[in-house]
Motif scaffolding. Structure first.
Motif, PDB file in Angstrom:
ATOM      1  N   LYS A 320       0.796 -48.546  20.890  1.00 49.78           N
ATOM      2  CA  LYS A 320       1.119 -48.738  19.476  1.00 49.78           C
ATOM      3  C   LYS A 320       2.563 -49.180  19.275  1.00 49.78           C
ATOM      4  O   LYS A 320       2.838 -50.006  18.394  1.00 49.78           O
ATOM      5  CB  LYS A 320       0.832 -47.459  18.687  1.00 49.78           C
ATOM      6  CG  LYS A 320       1.592 -46.230  19.102  1.00 49.78           C
ATOM      7  CD  LYS A 320       1.173 -45.016  18.292  1.00 49.78           C
ATOM      8  CE  LYS A 320       1.908 -43.757  18.733  1.00 49.78           C
ATOM      9  NZ  LYS A 320       1.578 -43.419  20.145  1.00 49.78           N
ATOM     10  N   LEU A 323       2.792 -52.917  20.132  1.00 51.82           N
ATOM     11  CA  LEU A 323       2.168 -53.733  19.087  1.00 51.82           C
ATOM     12  C   LEU A 323       2.992 -53.703  17.805  1.00 51.82           C
ATOM     13  O   LEU A 323       3.184 -54.740  17.157  1.00 51.82           O
ATOM     14  CB  LEU A 323       0.752 -53.241  18.806  1.00 51.82           C
ATOM     15  CG  LEU A 323      -0.005 -54.051  17.742  1.00 51.82           C
ATOM     16  CD1 LEU A 323      -0.292 -55.464  18.258  1.00 51.82           C
ATOM     17  CD2 LEU A 323      -1.301 -53.367  17.331  1.00 51.82           C
ATOM     18  N   CYS A 420      -4.489 -48.485  17.377  1.00 51.95           N
ATOM     19  CA  CYS A 420      -4.515 -49.021  18.736  1.00 51.95           C
ATOM     20  C   CYS A 420      -5.459 -48.195  19.608  1.00 51.95           C
ATOM     21  O   CYS A 420      -5.538 -46.968  19.476  1.00 51.95           O
ATOM     22  CB  CYS A 420      -3.121 -49.017  19.342  1.00 51.95           C
ATOM     23  SG  CYS A 420      -1.962 -50.081  18.460  1.00 51.95           S
ATOM     24  N   THR A 464      -5.859 -52.777  23.072  1.00 53.34           N
ATOM     25  CA  THR A 464      -4.594 -53.170  23.710  1.00 53.34           C
ATOM     26  C   THR A 464      -4.713 -53.285  25.220  1.00 53.34           C
ATOM     27  O   THR A 464      -3.699 -53.481  25.894  1.00 53.34           O
ATOM     28  CB  THR A 464      -3.485 -52.156  23.358  1.00 53.34           C
ATOM     29  OG1 THR A 464      -3.869 -50.865  23.854  1.00 53.34           O
ATOM     30  CG2 THR A 464      -3.243 -52.107  21.869  1.00 53.34           C
ATOM     31  N   LEU A 468      -1.260 -59.120  25.367  1.00 48.71           N
ATOM     32  CA  LEU A 468      -0.598 -58.723  24.125  1.00 48.71           C
ATOM     33  C   LEU A 468      -0.764 -59.773  23.036  1.00 48.71           C
ATOM     34  O   LEU A 468      -0.940 -59.434  21.860  1.00 48.71           O
ATOM     35  CB  LEU A 468       0.891 -58.469  24.395  1.00 48.71           C
ATOM     36  CG  LEU A 468       1.754 -58.093  23.190  1.00 48.71           C
ATOM     37  CD1 LEU A 468       1.271 -56.806  22.554  1.00 48.71           C
ATOM     38  CD2 LEU A 468       3.225 -57.977  23.600  1.00 48.71           C
ATOM     39  N   SER A 471      -3.830 -59.217  20.970  1.00 43.97           N
ATOM     40  CA  SER A 471      -3.727 -58.050  20.088  1.00 43.97           C
ATOM     41  C   SER A 471      -2.830 -58.349  18.897  1.00 43.97           C
ATOM     42  O   SER A 471      -3.145 -57.981  17.755  1.00 43.97           O
ATOM     43  CB  SER A 471      -3.185 -56.848  20.871  1.00 43.97           C
ATOM     44  OG  SER A 471      -4.016 -56.531  21.955  1.00 43.97           O
ATOM     45  N   VAL A 472      -1.717 -59.028  19.158  1.00 40.31           N
ATOM     46  CA  VAL A 472      -0.794 -59.357  18.074  1.00 40.31           C
ATOM     47  C   VAL A 472      -1.441 -60.340  17.098  1.00 40.31           C
ATOM     48  O   VAL A 472      -1.289 -60.217  15.880  1.00 40.31           O
ATOM     49  CB  VAL A 472       0.517 -59.933  18.634  1.00 40.31           C
ATOM     50  CG1 VAL A 472       1.430 -60.399  17.501  1.00 40.31           C
ATOM     51  CG2 VAL A 472       1.235 -58.898  19.482  1.00 40.31           C
ATOM     52  N   ALA A 475      -3.703 -58.374  14.854  1.00 44.27           N
ATOM     53  CA  ALA A 475      -2.920 -57.607  13.885  1.00 44.27           C
ATOM     54  C   ALA A 475      -2.333 -58.518  12.813  1.00 44.27           C
ATOM     55  O   ALA A 475      -2.298 -58.164  11.625  1.00 44.27           O
ATOM     56  CB  ALA A 475      -1.804 -56.850  14.605  1.00 44.27           C
TER      57      ALA A 475
END
Length: 484
Positions: A320, A323, A420, A464, A468, A471-472, A475
């Motif tokens: 977390k 992220l 996450c 995650t 990365l 994931s980003v 988000a």
């Protein structure tokens, strides 16, 4: 015989004036008309308007606005504004259409505008007209005037979205506008690319708003945002962003990005209304498309500028903090971390260990309540100043999440909830491999937290245990969609 460097004489007409171009001069007269925003019905009123236009525009282009004269003859004594003629091929909009590199020119315009604002007239009256309440009233009037066009040429749903987002921003940003009183000036008021000329010896900015002083009393950033909006409308998004960045640099203005988005949206809304009025007069399809384009621009900037409070949580080892930091960087938001704040409140260096058994020491209920209360207090202050905030914490307790949602509602901000997740083995290995970490968690503590964690059904789960960037990106999509 030497040919003239100037093109042939020409006449250009608007609904309130006529400009005659002859050689190196331009002569402007007002039409004897009375409209909702101006009255030029008598020679005396036209003369006063010419003198006022001369006075105001000399502030930015004294060598262009040469003086006031009169066209005389039998039964004629018409006031005339005498101007130096500007070369059409150096008009900013023309240069953009040619594809010229305007980086240096726009930077000079930004410098000129910032210097102009630094010396522009300020007063209590000016400050009031450029404040939040006056801006709200201008938004209201413009939106109300667009209501008759919600079915054509506009889309009613988009008009409603603009109203909701604009007023929501204003409602929650009182402290931001209160801090900017000294940046409200008697500005230009109508800065578009057609009225900027990029000459070898520097830019000339013409044709400021002269029919209503109150509409010229604006925050300097609002003034600059008009040109940024017009550049974007012309397809020069990058140039628009650089221009605003240059203006902020020269003006020494630390305004949050959200305020720039709001002002660009406001200026786009003004132009959408004007285009609607043009369409209503003659049914011009180009005016209809212009109205839709500007309203879409307003909607996009209001959504981008809507302040957000993002809760990025999850069990220990789920990534977390990684992220949260990446999302804050991408969104230009302020990052606040519960782990760092906990150490700060205890007077400890962030990497100094304060490890303890689950629910004891700095992690007992009293300390946890204090940390989350301070986290939300700081977030609320930042949101009121137009900053978006990413809160990096576990958020495993439903009660704490509800307090965060209440804080966002109180600040008229959007809430983003991201949980996450990673396989237990991956999370445990991440915890064991940490060195000099801000976090004090152990695998044993993480296991206890998993047992007592409340369900978080309204959060978007972000895996995650993958690159990365993916994931980003997920988000960021949730972030962008939060404003509706």
């Amino acid at each position: 015989m030497t040919s003239s460097p100037w093109p042939a004489s020409a006449v250009r007409e608007t609904h309130v004036g006529v400009v005659v171009l002859v050689g190196e001069r331009a002569y402007k007269v007002k039409k004897p008309v009375r409209t909702a925003f101006c009255d030029f019905s008598t020679p005396g009123l036209r003369r006063a308007a010419i003198v006022r236009e001369l006075e105001l525009n000399r502030r930015l282009a004294p060598d262009v606005y040469l003086g006031a004269a009169a066209l005389t003859g039998p039964g004629c004594d018409e006031p005339v504004l005498v101007m130096r003629r500007m070369p059409d091929d150096r008009r900013l909009s023309t240069s953009l259409a040619r594809g010229d590199d305007l980086s240096d020119d726009l930077r000079q315009v930004a410098r000129l505008l910032a210097a102009f604002h630094a010396g522009a007239h300020r007063s209590a009256t000016v400050a009031v007209e450029g404040g939040r309440d006056a801006l709200r009233e201008r938004w209201r009037r413009n939106l109300d005037e667009m209501e008759p066009y919600r079915d054509a040429p506009l889309a009613g749903a988009e008009l409603d979205a603009v109203r909701r987002l604009a007023f929501r921003f204003l409602d929650g940003r009182g402290p931001l506008f209160a801090r900017r009183t000294d940046r409200v000036v008697d500005g230009h008021g109508d800065l578009i690319a057609d009225d900027v000329f990029c000459l070898d010896d520097g830019p000339r900015v013409l044709d400021c708003l002269d029919f209503d002083d109150r509409l010229r009393y604006v925050d300097g950033l609002d003034d600059a945002a008009f040109l940024a909006m017009d550049l974007e409308r012309l397809g020069a998004d990058g140039a628009a962003a650089r221009f605003l960045a240059d203006y902020a640099e020269f003006a020494g203005d630390p305004a949050p990005a959200a305020l720039a988005h709001h002002y660009v949206a406001y200026r786009a809304g003004v132009r959408a209304k004007v285009a609607c009025l043009r369409w209503a007069q003659n049914g011009d399809a180009r005016a209809a498309e212009d109205a839709r384009t500007h309203l879409a621009l307003a909607t996009a900037h209001l959504r981008r500028g809507a302040p957000r409070l993002a809760l990025v949580g999850g069990l220990p080892g789920t990534g977390k903090s990684t992220l949260a930091g990446a999302l804050a960087d991408r969104a230009g938001a302020v990052l606040l971390s519960s782990d760092r704040l906990r150490k700060e409140r205890a007077g400890l260096d962030p990497t100094t260990s304060a490890a303890a058994e689950f629910g004891t020491g700095l992690y007992d209920p009293a300390h946890t309540t204090d940390v989350y209360a301070e986290l939300l207090h700081r977030a609320a202050e930042l949101l009121a100043l137009g900053e978006s905030v990413v809160l990096d914490a576990s958020w495993t307790a439903a009660g704490l999440r509800e307090r965060a949602a209440e804080a966002a509602r109180a600040a008229d901000a959007e809430t983003v909830a991201l949980c996450c997740a990673a396989p237990a083995a991956v999370a445990a290995e991440r915890i064991r491999s940490r060195r000099r970490s801000v976090s004090d968690v152990t695998v044993a503590v993480a296991e206890r937290m998993a047992i007592v964690a409340d369900p978080w059904p309204d959060a978007v789960v972000v895996r995650t245990d993958r690159p990365l960037a993916r994931s980003v990106a997920q988000a960021a999509r949730v972030w962008e969609e939060a404003a509706g």
